[in-house]
Design an enzyme around this catalytic site. Sequence first.
Site, short mmCIF file in Angstrom:
data_model
loop_
_atom_site.label_atom_id
_atom_site.label_comp_id
_atom_site.label_asym_id
_atom_site.label_seq_id
_atom_site.Cartn_x
_atom_site.Cartn_y
_atom_site.Cartn_z
N PRO A 172 2.98 -21.90 -29.12
CG PRO A 172 1.81 -21.22 -27.09
CD PRO A 172 1.58 -20.99 -28.62
CB SER A 174 3.51 -26.50 -32.08
OG SER A 174 3.33 -27.24 -33.29
CB THR A 202 -2.06 -19.16 -30.47
OG1 THR A 202 -1.09 -20.28 -30.64
CG2 THR A 202 -1.84 -18.53 -32.15
N GLY A 231 3.15 -26.58 -36.47
CA GLY A 231 3.12 -27.71 -37.47
C GLY A 231 2.30 -27.77 -38.30
CG ASP A 232 2.32 -30.64 -41.47
OD1 ASP A 232 3.22 -29.61 -41.82
OD2 ASP A 232 2.81 -31.56 -41.49
N GLY A 233 -0.78 -28.88 -38.91
CA GLY A 233 -2.05 -28.44 -38.50
C GLY A 233 -2.14 -27.07 -38.00
CG PHE A 234 -0.15 -23.20 -35.76
CD1 PHE A 234 -1.12 -22.84 -35.03
CD2 PHE A 234 0.96 -22.30 -36.01
CE1 PHE A 234 -1.30 -21.40 -34.56
CE2 PHE A 234 1.00 -21.14 -35.35
CZ PHE A 234 -0.07 -20.59 -34.74
CD GLU A 237 -5.63 -22.34 -35.24
OE1 GLU A 237 -5.62 -21.32 -34.76
OE2 GLU A 237 -5.17 -23.28 -34.98
CB SER A 313 4.27 -34.18 -34.42
OG SER A 313 3.69 -33.40 -33.15
#
Length: 597
Positions: A172, A174, A202, A231-234, A237, A313
Site C-alpha cells: 500500500p 510502494s 502487506t 516496485g522492484d524491491g517488493f 521480497e 519508484s
Amino acid sequence: MEIMENGYSRDDSHPTAPFNDGGENSVLSSNFLLDTVGEIVLTQNSDGLSWQLVESLDDEKDESSCLGLRFVKRGTETKFSDVYAVEFLGWGLVHGPVFRARGCILGHSAQMYRFAVHAVQRSKTLPSLWNPSIYTFGHNNLEICKTWVNQISASLDMESNRPKNLLVFVHPRSGKGNGLGIWEALAPIFSRAKVKTKVIVTQRAGHARDVMTSITNRELSFYDGVVAVGGDGFFNEILNGLLLSRHKAPYPPDPGDSIHPVEKELNATIHNAAETILEPSDHNDHSPLLTGQDPEFSFPNKQFRIGIIPAGSTDAIAICTTGARDPLTSALQIVLGKRVNLDVAQIVRWKMTPASISEPCVRYAASFAGYGFYGDVITESEKYRWMGPKRYDYAGTKVFLQHRSYEAELNYLEVESEKENSSLEEESPDIATKAFHCLPTKSDRVSCRANCDVCNTKGVDALVGPSSPLPNSKDSRWLRSKGRFISVGAAVISCRNEKAPDGLVSDAHLSDGFMHLILIKDCPRPLYLWHLIQLTRRGGNPLDFEFVEHHKTPAFTFTSFGKEGVWNVDGELFLAHRLSAQVFRGLVSLFAGGPEA
C-alpha cells in the site's frame, strides 16, 4: 433483406440464426448490431472472431448511404489469444453508427439482447502499451446471443496457459503510496476474466516474504502464480520468499577458496538451470500426497509464474519484461497468461565484516546487484523515505558529490561458447567455431524483445558449483580485476527505467544465462558525471570509457578491502564484505510477453 425500424437488418428467410459449417475448423456466423458501428456479419473460427459491415443496398459499390451520408465497409478481427473475457449483458441499448453532418450528430439506437467481448489492443505508436477494447454485440434473439457467449467461452477455456487462481500481494505504500488504489482499479479485469484472487495487503516490511516462506508447497500448488503490486524491491521480497526454501542448488565459490585466475580454473560446470528439475517417478507408492508430506515445488516450474503490476519508484522489472511502465498493460498480460522466462542471480554473502565467521547467507536478485555508489545511494535514501521517489535523486546527488571509491578484488568467470557458423556448416557440418564470450560492438548488439531469439536459443547456460567438476578445462577460466572502484554493478537484465531509457546495458537479455558485470574504476568526478549523463540518454555510450570495465559472465566473486560493504540487491540493502554470485538461466517464469519491437 429488409431494414427494420431499429436499424437492425435480417434475412426474411432466416432471422440471422447462427450458421455452422460442421467441418473440423468449425465456423459460426450471424448478423449482429455492433455498438456504434452498425450491422455486421460476425464470424467465429478456431483462431478468433472477425466481423464486417453488411453490404449496402447498392451492391455496385463498396460504399453505402445513410441519411445522405456515405461510409465505407470495413472489417475487423481479433484473435482469441487477445480476448480475455466474454459476458452476457442482457436486454439494453445498442447504439447505431454515429455521423456528424451540418453541425449535427446523427445516429439511432435500439433495445435488444447484448453480449460484450473484452479484448486487448496495442497502441499504434507504442506497441508495448496495451489497452482494453470492448465490443458490444446486439441481437433480438436471446438464444442466439447465449449461443455465441457459450461458444466464445468454450474457445477461451481452451487457452490453457491462462491463470485461474492467483495469490496477490499489494504494497500500500510502494512508490507514491498508491499501490492499493492501483489494485482496486485493476481488480475488475481479473474478475471479468474469471481469475480468482486471494489478496493480501502487506502491513509491514518483510510481510510478503514471510508469507511466501511459511506457505506450504501443497497450499502454493493451488495457485497458478503470485502477483506483486509494488516496485522492484517488493518483487524481490516475494521472489526471495518463494526461492529461499525451495530452490536447491550448490552455492557459487567462496572468494576465500583457492582461486587462481587464468592459470588454474575453479571447479565449475555450465548447464541449463532447467536441468535441475527432478523427473517424475513412474512409481507413486511414496507420493507426498499419500504419505502426508509436503510435495516438492522445484524451479524452474512450468506451471507457476510470477506477475508484477508496477507501483514503485523505478519499476525496471516491469519495463524490461512488458516494455511499459503501465499497470494496465501488466494486468492484461497476466490475465491472458503471457509467459517469459527470467534469469535470476543467486547472491551469497560469506562474510558481513572482515571479522565475521564465514557463513553463507543467500539472496536472489532478478534485476541488479550493486556496490559502492549504488550501495551508498540506497543507504542514504533510507533516511529520506518521507520524500517518496524523489529521495533517490536527492541521495544520488549527495553521494555523487562525496565521490567515494572503494578498494576491492573481483574474480569473474569467462565462458567459452560454441558458435556454429551457418555458412561453414553448409560446407562441412562437422566444422564449428569456438570463441570466448567477447562483447559485441554497439552496431552488433541486439536488444531483448518479445519472442527473443537469444533467449529462446539453447546456448551457454550457467550454474557454477564447487561440487561439479569442470568437464573441460578449456571451457572456462577465471579472470581477476583488482583496484579502487567507484561502483561495482551486476545487471541481470538491462534495467531500463524512465531515467535510463536504455538501461545500464542496452543489450542485456531476460534469459540468456549471463550477468553484465560493470566496474567503474576510480576516476575524476567530471568523467564520472559524463558517464552518468550517458546513462540518461537514449542511444548513449555509458560503457565506452577507459575507466569502465564491462564483462559478460555467469558468475563472479567479490572481496572488499575496507571495513564495510553495502550492496544494493534489487533495491534492498544487503551488507556483505565477502560475496559471490551466480546466475540461473530462466529460473522463474513471469506473466509477461517481453517488450514489443
